[in-house]
Design a protein around this motif. Structure first.
Motif, mmCIF file in Angstrom:
data_model
loop_
_atom_site.group_PDB
_atom_site.id
_atom_site.type_symbol
_atom_site.label_atom_id
_atom_site.label_comp_id
_atom_site.label_asym_id
_atom_site.label_seq_id
_atom_site.Cartn_x
_atom_site.Cartn_y
_atom_site.Cartn_z
ATOM 1 N N THR A 8 0.814 -1.220 0.000
ATOM 2 C CA THR A 8 0.000 0.000 0.000
ATOM 3 C C THR A 8 0.847 1.270 0.000
ATOM 4 O O THR A 8 0.317 2.358 0.011
ATOM 5 N N PHE A 9 2.177 1.121 -0.016
ATOM 6 C CA PHE A 9 3.030 2.307 -0.085
ATOM 7 C C PHE A 9 2.791 2.993 -1.425
ATOM 8 O O PHE A 9 2.727 2.338 -2.465
ATOM 9 N N ASN A 10 2.681 4.322 -1.393
ATOM 10 C CA ASN A 10 2.304 5.029 -2.602
ATOM 11 C C ASN A 10 2.734 6.482 -2.492
ATOM 12 O O ASN A 10 2.578 7.082 -1.443
ATOM 13 N N ASP B 280 -2.482 12.037 -6.078
ATOM 14 C CA ASP B 280 -3.866 12.135 -5.624
ATOM 15 C C ASP B 280 -4.140 11.298 -4.382
ATOM 16 O O ASP B 280 -5.275 11.168 -3.944
ATOM 17 N N MET B 281 -3.103 10.706 -3.818
ATOM 18 C CA MET B 281 -3.332 9.838 -2.669
ATOM 19 C C MET B 281 -2.742 10.446 -1.409
ATOM 20 O O MET B 281 -1.675 11.041 -1.427
ATOM 21 N N THR C 33 2.241 1.220 6.190
ATOM 22 C CA THR C 33 1.398 2.277 5.646
ATOM 23 C C THR C 33 -0.045 2.016 6.016
ATOM 24 O O THR C 33 -0.449 0.876 6.188
ATOM 25 N N LYS C 34 -0.766 3.091 6.165
ATOM 26 C CA LYS C 34 -2.210 2.960 6.337
ATOM 27 C C LYS C 34 -2.825 2.882 4.952
ATOM 28 O O LYS C 34 -2.507 3.690 4.094
ATOM 29 N N CYS C 35 -3.676 1.905 4.761
ATOM 30 C CA CYS C 35 -4.225 1.689 3.428
ATOM 31 C C CYS C 35 -4.881 2.951 2.913
ATOM 32 O O CYS C 35 -5.779 3.496 3.564
ATOM 33 N N SER D 111 -6.957 3.399 0.509
ATOM 34 C CA SER D 111 -8.355 3.329 0.102
ATOM 35 C C SER D 111 -9.296 3.423 1.295
ATOM 36 O O SER D 111 -10.490 3.578 1.129
ATOM 37 N N ARG D 112 -8.748 3.313 2.494
ATOM 38 C CA ARG D 112 -9.621 3.445 3.647
ATOM 39 C C ARG D 112 -10.023 4.906 3.864
ATOM 40 O O ARG D 112 -10.904 5.223 4.606
ATOM 41 N N TYR D 113 -9.286 5.769 3.223
ATOM 42 C CA TYR D 113 -9.642 7.173 3.332
ATOM 43 C C TYR D 113 -10.635 7.513 2.244
ATOM 44 O O TYR D 113 -10.406 7.195 1.083
ATOM 45 N N GLU D 114 -11.695 8.143 2.638
ATOM 46 C CA GLU D 114 -12.629 8.541 1.628
ATOM 47 C C GLU D 114 -12.217 9.912 1.103
ATOM 48 O O GLU D 114 -12.066 10.857 1.869
ATOM 49 N N ALA D 115 -12.034 9.975 -0.177
ATOM 50 C CA ALA D 115 -11.628 11.247 -0.755
ATOM 51 C C ALA D 115 -12.781 12.248 -0.657
ATOM 52 O O ALA D 115 -13.943 11.868 -0.672
#
Lengths: 708, 144
Positions: free
Chosen positions: B98-100, B104-105, B128-130, B132-136
């Motif tokens: 999930t490292f990125n 846009d992330m 890393t904290k995933c 996708s768990r964050y809602e954009a």
């Protein structure tokens, strides 16, 4: 469907509130008509929650990306099954999912008890409806409404995190949620017992199966989560002492303690206050687990984003539960007097109390370690954390004492164990335990490691050796108990042994199911101990090169990197989320003997930038060979199948006994099912077996099947 | 209650052992958990913090990731609150899936390691904290 669903959510709140008020008033004034209304409101809220959940699922199935929640956790290409699972993929949906299970269990509890236990039911309905109202308030007012709209319609969704696209992940959260929510029923009956003043063991008898059910789901949920982590997260382990993992373990530990302590109340009339406190504590921990996952207050790799509003609402609710629970217990204190006293240090009561104390000790250590960053920040202004070393250091020694008690508790006599009782029951198992330790020491399991010819004491190896010894002791106790019981029954009833064995379990499923669970715990401990001999080697290989990996069991693995295949996005997988797939093939030889090949992959997904890793696992009874494709330096080249781009770095792990963790989990599941299984109809059983324990008299009960 | 005396001693002993294990366990394994700006402030006040193992919670700076020829992962993290403080990180090992560092992330990472004298954080583990768990937010989605 979506409009109807959202509407249902809004209607559910007033109905639930009405149910809460009607229930408590009906209990206070003893009004049957109000009670009927309260019960109907529970079914109504359940129905409305089903509608609301169906609406969310339809949002996923019909790709309605104008909803924030659907947008965030789905896209058009997502497989249908994961779209349905979308209901519990994210924060918003999972709270609704939680409520759905809560109402399912509440409805079952109300329905099955509607003609019995009249003195409890109004308060039970009142309590259940209050908790339902709380979750509805959170859903509607804490910025987590799953029906929130973006205000425009994006062409496609953001997609689901590939790591969540796993079979295990779709069944692990529902199991946990069922475990958390089903504990609400025993809690509601406990509150009803306090309010109605009927404080004998009745509430425990009614809810015993619910307690076991909750414990069972939690256990299964936790083991499934471990299994998911092992296969999917690709670091070779299955437990990281992460706050969210801990959060699921805390109520399980408390429920385990509770399952044991209610037995003392049932057979000896003791620990009434303790049991009330424990049911309150366990329920609070189930709410706390949700709180920890959802509030984001504690840093965790699993948690949802930080939401302060939700944190405050949860904190207020938990304080309300704990506060009113304590007030009720204090109020009823005179009626919660113990009927007996501990008579001897060497007795089953004493062993059970130590079991409780130790379980709570582990619980407290885990809770303290989990909350420590928050506490230290509050006290000193600096966040200080503790990680796996802390939890292992504290919990391994305590856990070993607990394991030993698992062998002592079931066979030591109630009230006061005689020397003969102890000698008769423990001589052989202790001998076996010591014998196993000696044998393991002889074959090379020693409490030290040799590094470059120097012997260094290894604490983890010493613990492992102790674990194997204690585990053998406990397992012998359990096997001997089954043997004695079967033999006695075979003689008395003149049955063949296998039939006698089955009948034995059937006659007291709670007891023998419990022993099977204990056996599972023992096997699991052995699996954990095996991890102190893990091997971890990282190596970069060209195609054709080999790595030699020594197993702690004495043999060598030779892994040859045969080559890498690549699948770019093609028409064939156009409907899946997969963008590319790199598969490394390894030939495995174990001491020169060819085994099945292993593959490990990097996968790219549409709408996700980072590739994910799929590990290759060769499982056998004694060890797993676990291969991770750690790195492909020239990934773009490898995907295009360029010559020379296939160089790859692998991590090779040998995990001894890791399979035993899953076998242990299987035993726990089987044992739990034995205890839970509804009494078979027409099996020639007089009355209902579960009352055996309840009818257990106050006279001294001999230990073991054969008696004293 | 002499009958219960041994039992009570046992209870106290267990409670004592648990407490002892927790206290010594804490003192031996605890680590500072800091944001980059807190770490910098702490090192200024007390240079010995350089040699201590610390945990850092930080946000990955988009576009900062470079892998050196020697295979060392290097990237920059920033303070989620004080956006002016950044810190370079070096890490040898496998980055989590999930490292990125895409623009846009928002990816938050938890780093274990020590803060070297030259101002580079040498990480021994990276979690890393995933993302996708964050809602954009709706604005971010529109821009994306």
């Amino acid at each position: 469907m979506n409009v109807l669903g959202e509407l249902a959510l809004w209607i559910a709140l007033p109905v639930a509130l009405l149910g809460a008020i009607l229930g408590f008033v009906a209990g206070h004034r003893q009004r049957g008509d109000l009670q009927l209304g309260a019960e109907r409101s529970v079914y109504a809220v359940f129905g409305l929650t089903i509608l609301a959940s169906a609406g969310i699922i339809s949002n996923f199935l019909y790709d309605r990306f104008e909803y924030t929640y659907t947008y965030s956790y789905s896209n058009r290409e997502l497989a249908t099954w994961y779209k349905i699972a979308g209901l519990w993929s994210g924060q918003r949906g999972s709270l609704l999912f939680w409520l759905l299970f809560l109402m399912l269990f509440a409805s079952i509890a109300v329905w099955t008890n509607r003609r019995k236990n009249r003195e409890f039911m109004p308060y039970v309905v009142g309590t259940l409806s209050t908790i339902a109202s709380f979750f509805l308030v959170v859903l509607l007012f804490a910025d987590v409404n799953p029906y929130l709209k973006l205000g425009f319609t994006p062409p496609n969704g953001a997609g689901l995190n590939p790591q969540l696209q796993s079979y295990w992940m779709t069944i692990h959260p529902p199991m946990l949620y069922m475990g958390f929510t089903s504990f609400t029923v025993p809690f509601a009956f406990a509150i009803a017992a306090l309010l109605s003043g009927r404080l004998d063991s009745r509430w425990i008898n009614i809810t015993r199966r619910w307690i076991l059910l909750s414990w069972f789901f939690l256990a299964i949920g936790i083991v499934l989560g471990m299994r998911w982590a092992y296969e999917e997260l690709g670091w070779g382990g299955y437990w990281f002492w992460d706050p969210v993992e801990n959060a699921s373990m805390l109520p399980w530990l408390a429920a385990t303690a509770f399952l044991h302590s209610i037995q003392i109340q049932e057979s000896r009339g003791m620990l009434k206050v303790w049991n009330m406190a424990l049911v309150l504590f366990t329920f609070t921990l189930t709410i706390f687990a949700t709180f920890l996952t959802r509030s984001g207050l504690i840093e965790s790799v699993h948690s949802f984003a930080q939401e302060l509003k939700i944190a405050y609402i949860f904190l207020a609710f938990m304080s309300f539960i704990v506060g009113s629970g304590i007030v009720l217990i204090m109020w009823r204190l005179p009626k919660l007097k113990s009927e007996n006293q501990i008579e001897s240090f060497l007795s089953r009561e004493s062993a059970f109390m130590f079991n409780n104390l130790i379980l709570l000790g582990i619980l407290f250590a885990v809770l303290w370690g989990t909350l420590f960053p928050l506490i230290s920040e509050g006290v000193t202004g600096t966040k200080i954390t503790v990680g796996p070393p802390f939890f292992n250091r504290v919990n391994i020694p305590i856990g070993l004492i607990l394991l030993a008690l698992t062998g002592i508790g079931p066979v030591i006599a109630w009230r006061r164990a005689s020397k003969q009782n102890i000698k008769k029951n423990f001589t052989l198992p202790v001998g076996i335990g010591l014998g196993v330790m000696a044998a393991l020491f002889a074959v090379g399991v020693r409490p030290f490691e040799e590094a470059e010819g120097v012997r260094v004491f290894s604490q983890s190896h010493a613990y492992a050796l102790a674990t194997f010894g204690i585990a053998s002791f406990v397992m012998s106790v359990i096997v001997i108990e089954f043997f004695k019981g079967t033999r006695a029954r075979a003689r008395i009833e003149n049955e063949p042994w296998p039939i006698a064995f089955l009948h034995l379990i059937e006659r007291n499923r709670r007891r023998w199911g419990g022993y099977v669970v204990h056996a599972g715990i023992v096997v699991m401990f052995a699996g954990w101990a095996g991890s102190s001999f893990n091997v971890n080697i990282r190596q970069t290989l060209q195609v054709g090169e080999s790595a030699v990996i020594p197993s702690p069991l004495g043999h060598d693995y030779k892994l040859t990197y045969e080559g890498m295949s690549t699948t770019a996005a093609t028409a064939a997988n156009a409907n899946s989320n997969l963008a590319f797939q790199l598969v490394a093939l390894l030939r495995v030889e174990k001491d020169g003997k060819v085994q099945d090949n292993l593959t490990t992959e990097k996968r790219g997904y549409i709408a996700q930038d980072q590739p994910t890793t799929e590990v290759g696992i060769d499982s056998s009874f004694l060890e797993d060979l676990y291969v991770i494709l750690s790195d492909v330096p020239n990934m773009r080249g490898a995907v295009q199948n360029e010559p020379g781009a296939q160089t790859a770095t692998f991590t090779f792990l040998v995990n001894p006994l890791v399979g035993w963790v899953w076998y242990g989990g299987l035993f726990i599941a089987i044992g739990g099912l034995i205890g839970l299984w509804p009494t078979l109809t027409g099996a020639g059983e007089p009355a209902r077996t579960p009352t055996v324990a309840a009818a257990r008299p106050r006279r001294p009960v001999p230990a073991g099947a054969a008696g004293d | 209650m002499p009958k219960n005396a041994r039992f009570l001693v046992g209870l106290v002993a267990v409670a004592g052992v648990v407490t002892y294990l927790i206290v010594t366990g804490l003192t031996d394994t605890m680590q500072y958990y800091l944001t980059p700006s807190e770490l910098v402030a702490k090192v200024d006040a007390d240079p010995t913090v350089h040699d201590m193992g610390v945990k850092v919670g930080a946000r990955i700076v988009p576009g900062s990731y470079v892998k050196t020829a020697a295979g060392v992962h290097t990237f920059t993290v920033e303070d989620p609150e004080k956006l002016t403080v950044t810190m370079p990180v070096e890490y040898e090992g496998d980055l989590p899936d999930t490292f990125n560092d895409q623009a846009d992330m928002i990816v938050d990472a938890v780093l274990d390691g020590h803060y070297r004298n030259d101002g580079v954080f040498v990480a021994t583990t990276v979690l890393t904290k995933c993302g996708s768990r964050y809602e954009a937010s709706p604005e971010a989605i529109k821009q994306g």
